[in-house]
Scaffold this active site. Sequence first.
Site, PDB file in Angstrom:
ATOM      1  N   ASP A 132       0.824  -1.271   0.114  1.00  0.00           N
ATOM      2  CA  ASP A 132      -0.035   0.125  -0.041  1.00  0.00           C
ATOM      3  C   ASP A 132       0.938   1.464  -0.080  1.00  0.00           C
ATOM      4  O   ASP A 132       0.471   2.445  -0.275  1.00  0.00           O
ATOM      5  CB  ASP A 132      -0.930   0.025   1.283  1.00  0.00           C
ATOM      6  CG  ASP A 132      -1.856  -1.197   1.297  1.00  0.00           C
ATOM      7  OD1 ASP A 132      -1.978  -1.906   0.098  1.00  0.00           O
ATOM      8  OD2 ASP A 132      -2.362  -1.506   2.477  1.00  0.00           O
ATOM      9  N   ARG A 167     -14.546  -0.971 -26.171  1.00  0.00           N
ATOM     10  CA  ARG A 167     -15.100  -0.866 -24.789  1.00  0.00           C
ATOM     11  C   ARG A 167     -14.609   0.210 -23.721  1.00  0.00           C
ATOM     12  O   ARG A 167     -13.297   0.279 -23.942  1.00  0.00           O
ATOM     13  CB  ARG A 167     -14.945  -2.323 -23.942  1.00  0.00           C
ATOM     14  CG  ARG A 167     -15.997  -3.488 -24.808  1.00  0.00           C
ATOM     15  CD  ARG A 167     -15.702  -4.839 -24.074  1.00  0.00           C
ATOM     16  NE  ARG A 167     -16.760  -6.044 -24.389  1.00  0.00           N
ATOM     17  CZ  ARG A 167     -16.562  -6.959 -24.551  1.00  0.00           C
ATOM     18  NH1 ARG A 167     -15.464  -7.517 -24.239  1.00  0.00           N
ATOM     19  NH2 ARG A 167     -17.412  -7.821 -24.772  1.00  0.00           N
ATOM     20  N   GLN A 276      -1.401  -8.898  -6.863  1.00  0.00           N
ATOM     21  CA  GLN A 276      -0.639  -7.847  -6.850  1.00  0.00           C
ATOM     22  C   GLN A 276       0.231  -8.222  -5.525  1.00  0.00           C
ATOM     23  O   GLN A 276       1.351  -7.516  -5.288  1.00  0.00           O
ATOM     24  CB  GLN A 276      -1.440  -6.506  -6.521  1.00  0.00           C
ATOM     25  CG  GLN A 276      -2.129  -5.814  -7.333  1.00  0.00           C
ATOM     26  CD  GLN A 276      -3.270  -5.145  -7.036  1.00  0.00           C
ATOM     27  OE1 GLN A 276      -3.096  -3.956  -6.913  1.00  0.00           O
ATOM     28  NE2 GLN A 276      -4.367  -5.762  -6.573  1.00  0.00           N
TER      29      GLN A 276
END
Length: 357
Positions: A132, A167, A276
């Site tokens: 983070d 898209r 991740q």
Amino acid sequence: MAEKKRKVGILTGGGDCPGLNPAIRGAVIQASALGFECLGLQEGWKGMITGEAVPLTPGGVAGIINQGGTILGTSRTNPYKKENGVAAVLETFKRLGLDALIAMGGEDTLGVAAKLYRDHKCPVVGVPKTMDNDLSATDFTFGFDSAVTLAMEAAERLVDTGRSHRRIMVLEVMGRHAGWVSLYTAISAGADYVCLPERKVDLEDMVARLRAAYARKKVALVVTSEAVDLGDSGQEELDEFGHMILRKRGVAEKLSEIIEKQTGIETRNAVIGHMQRGGAPTLFDRMLGTRVGVKAAQFAAAGVFGQMVALRGDEVVPVSLEKATGALKIVPAEWLALADLLCTGAAVQAASAAGAR
Ligand code: F6P
């Protein structure tokens, strides 16, 4: 008679991330060179409660620098939330004869280390880790670079398929209540919009930007943090440290429904979640993990306790654990301005104006 060797324990707590094994390796190699015997506590603070530990030697950690995860296992155990948890930790210090403990973790794991030092003068040294990147006392935490490199690649892949199918694509990334992972992913992948937890998503603005981007390219990419405020927060489930369990919020799904409804353009979403947190650490994370691991062992040997090893510029320096865990590092105003320039308003407007001329 041979002198008794000093002993250092090492634990890894909280969410794992690439860079932990290089840090363990660095700490073991340096501590052993300084004459310590090393013990690996199992699964974070849980290991300090149960006393489960394995010997660690330079030979044993020789081949782990390129391995993701942590060879010691991890958990989100909080001794302060368990009955007799702290007493058990203190007992383990004594029973294993630990002269020092290196705790590798984020805000939660290091918060426990800070309290153990403050309340019981436990000989702890902290090593910051988290994908983070939200620890305020250090410029970077290892785990972040690996996580964002993977997220950037995922974003680019989404754009490839999105372009073929005409898209809009939405990518949800982790990062908790700090927007660093979403911001770095969005900027590095050239996203058309980024949704950060630091501010409420302006849905009207987002839809307008996406329409403009799509008009130019027949594809558009949104990167969103898992923790954004869509104005629909309800009763959230919490973990042992009182954090919201964010993976259950379904942000990408909700955002893509809103986008498809409001733009009329087919929209798909992807959540890369724990991908991740796995995989081989990047070069940056191997180097940072190694450096902070080595420095932590040096602090342990020198009796510099109650400190966290922090990266400041190119130096690894001590910062008090109390200070290091005091406040989260969220995305500040100057970075939000960069996000606005590159991934929300200005860039898209300027490009569409240029296209219209
Ligand atoms: O703190 C690291 C992190 O990966 C956050 O980005 C995420 O919200 C959380 O951990 C997920 O935790 P868990 O692995 O317990 O699902």
